[in-house]
Design a protein around this motif. Structure first.
Motif, PDB file in Angstrom:
ATOM      1  N   ASN A 187      83.258  88.259  75.187  1.00 49.96           N
ATOM      2  CA  ASN A 187      83.928  89.032  74.132  1.00 49.96           C
ATOM      3  C   ASN A 187      82.927  89.272  73.007  1.00 49.96           C
ATOM      4  OD1 ASN A 187      85.795  90.350  72.550  1.00 49.96           O
ATOM      5  ND2 ASN A 187      86.848  88.505  71.880  1.00 49.96           N
TER       6      ASN A 187
ATOM      7  N   PRO B 160      91.788  97.671  69.402  1.00 47.35           N
ATOM      8  CA  PRO B 160      90.690  97.125  68.603  1.00 47.35           C
ATOM      9  C   PRO B 160      89.319  97.566  69.112  1.00 47.35           C
ATOM     10  CG  PRO B 160      91.556  95.442  70.064  1.00 47.35           C
ATOM     11  CD  PRO B 160      92.468  96.619  70.202  1.00 47.35           C
TER      12      PRO B 160
ATOM     13  N   ASN C 257      85.135  96.930  69.464  1.00 52.68           N
ATOM     14  CA  ASN C 257      84.055  95.944  69.512  1.00 52.68           C
ATOM     15  C   ASN C 257      82.884  96.341  68.624  1.00 52.68           C
ATOM     16  OD1 ASN C 257      85.486  96.028  72.326  1.00 52.68           O
ATOM     17  ND2 ASN C 257      84.615  93.963  72.154  1.00 52.68           N
TER      18      ASN C 257
ATOM     19  N   GLN D 161      89.534  89.205  66.524  1.00 50.98           N
ATOM     20  CA  GLN D 161      89.269  89.355  67.955  1.00 50.98           C
ATOM     21  C   GLN D 161      88.681  88.095  68.586  1.00 50.98           C
ATOM     22  OE1 GLN D 161      87.588  93.319  69.112  1.00 50.98           O
ATOM     23  NE2 GLN D 161      87.501  93.711  66.917  1.00 50.98           N
TER      24      GLN D 161
END
Length: 510
Positions: free
Chosen positions: A48, A145, A147, A198
């Motif tokens: 992630n 969302p 990144n 996140q």
């Protein structure tokens, strides 16, 4: 003086020749290729990945943000390599087209991209005609969302600021339209809060460039001051940077950060010469005649102040204006560091703080199309940079360059200390730019330099990298990650081939 109207950036013409020799025969024995080790992430977890930063991480190039540049952004290139060792999807707030620019409810607020016009950078619309900017922050924002949280124009403290992405604050100058595109139903969320929400396993942070760059691109005129080094979060760089890293690493995330290059080495400040003015003999004589009273006043002031030490012969010489027939005349500039003679004696109030530029002065790139224009249309005696001195915003004086150098060194010390304490990988972007500006960097079959257009590293705006430049940076990020976390992007042959990435985009790309 019509020959002063435009000053073009001279670009070399590359000539290529074909070799018609007989076919070469390789008499060397065949060498078996060395077997490379398998790619490993080491102790890093790329599952992630979230990137924070400014225009340098958003993918900004050629003065704009557009789909092609975003797809070739530094963090997107990294994410593609991370995906080979467990990295997940990487979502970016893509614009609507390849024109660039932004609109607010149909009104343009950011211009489309630049293209190469044969002699230098020109607006896209000057080549293909008028376009409609379709990326509208009031009408068609993407859904996150995301990144990639690179926000063009953001300074260090902006990443912590609530409301920085609230569209109601845009026209008040308190919000960033690029971040408005990301905030969606949470308009007052900060960039840092959005990243932390996140729970990234790995992050990259490259911030601080605009904390000095804004001052530099405004010529140090005071309208965009350097961020103070010390202060609490939201005020000083050290407090803001420390808060960013503390929050991002709170959940155990690892990451890579980069320091700040000395911005005066980028082509935005090194392309326009200090002496670009050509004059014929008659014009040179006319201009010198116009400055005769000023030069005479300097001599009178020097005589009146003799023995006081308030005005030296060296300063008088530096302030004396003189033009000659031919090319290579230096522009006339304002310089607030010169002695304010009017403040010493009202009799000298008519003597402005002006001089001709030297090689130590840096002219900003937009000055190339301003020098030689007329301040008063139709009046040939109002030529900007000759009869009318260039205002502070067009020039970085040596004293202003020193302010930038001092602040950059202080910011980089903060970054190095915080990164070391947190065990993060550190990219020395400052050293990288120094190499580009002093001979260039060879990567594979290509050598990149900091020269505008022909150097391949910097795009047409003179500030942001080309796609090839971003690929070079991505390699440096991977090398730093290898050193800190035991991955082996370099040893396994997984660095990028910079030659696979373009140095410019066609005007036809829409």
């Amino acid at each position: 003086m019509k020959n002063l109207k435009y000053i073009y950036i001279s670009l070399g013409v590359l000539a290529f020749t074909a070799c018609n020799d007989l076919e070469d025969v390789d008499l060397e024995p065949e060498v078996m290729a060395e077997e490379l080790p398998a790619l490993t992430a080491g102790s890093a977890d790329f599952s992630n990945y979230v990137s924070l930063g400014n225009s340098l991480t958003a993918g900004f190039t050629d003065g704009a943000l557009f789909q092609a540049s975003q797809n070739l952004s530094l963090p997107n290139l990294l994410s593609q390599k991370f995906s080979l060792v467990g990295g997940g999807s990487f979502v970016q707030p893509l614009t609507n087209d390849n024109l660039g620019g932004l609109a607010l409810a149909g009104t343009r607020i950011q211009e489309p991209r630049l293209v190469f016009g044969g002699a230098g950078p020109v607006p896209l619309e000057s080549v293909i005609g008028p376009v409609t900017v379709s990326t509208d922050i009031a009408l068609n924002n993407p859904t996150g969302p995301f990144n990639n949280l690179g926000v063009p124009g953001a300074k260090s403290f902006h990443l912590l600021a609530p409301g920085y992405g609230n569209i109601t604050n845009v026209q008040l100058g308190l919000a960033n339209p690029f971040f408005v595109r990301m905030t969606g139903s949470t308009p007052d969320i900060s960039v840092l809060q959005m990243a932390a929400s996140q729970a990234p396993s790995f992050f990259s942070l490259w911030i601080g460039n605009n904390d000095v760059l804004g001052y530099a691109t405004s010529g140090g005129d005071g309208t965009n001051p350097i961020t103070p080094v010390s202060g609490v979060p939201g005020v000083g760089f050290d407090g803001s940077y420390g808060a960013l890293i503390a929050t991002l690493t709170a959940g155990g995330a690892k990451g890579v950060v980069a320091n700040i290059p000395n911005v005066v080495d980028i082509p935005h400040f090194t392309t326009v010469p200090h002496n670009p003015v050509p004059l014929d003999a008659a014009t040179a004589a006319a201009v010198n005649g116009a400055y005769a009273a000023y030069n005479g006043g300097l001599q009178a002031a020097f005589a009146a102040l003799a023995g006081t030490g308030l005005l030296t012969q060296e300063e008088v010489d530096a302030r004396t204006i003189s033009f000659v027939a031919g090319a290579g005349n230096a522009v006339v500039i304002e310089d607030e560091t010169l002695t304010n003679l009017g403040a010493i004696n009202p009799a000298f109030a008519a003597l402005p703080q002006i001089r001709q530029a030297t090689a130590d002065d840096l002219l900003v790139l937009p000055a190339s199309s301003f020098i030689g224009t007329l301040a008063v249309p139709g009046n040939p005696l109002s030529v900007n940079g000759v009869a009318i001195p260039l205002a502070d915003k067009w020039v970085l004086l040596p004293s202003e360059q020193e302010e930038i150098a001092v602040a950059t060194a202080a910011f980089n010390e903060v970054i190095a200390n915080v990164a070391s304490q947190a065990g993060l990988a550190l990219v020395d972007a400052n050293s990288l730019l120094n190499q580009l500006a002093n001979g260039g960097i060879t990567s594979g079959d290509f050598t990149l330099t900091s020269n505008l257009v022909m150097g391949s590293a910097f795009s047409l705006d003179g500030v942001h990298p080309t796609a090839r430049g971003y690929a070079l940076l991505a390699n440096e990020f991977m090398k730093a990650i290898d050193v800190t976390y035991g991955s082996n992007f370099e040893a396994s042959g997984n660095l990028l081939n910079v030659g696979d990435y373009p140095t410019n985009f066609s005007p036809a790309l829409q």
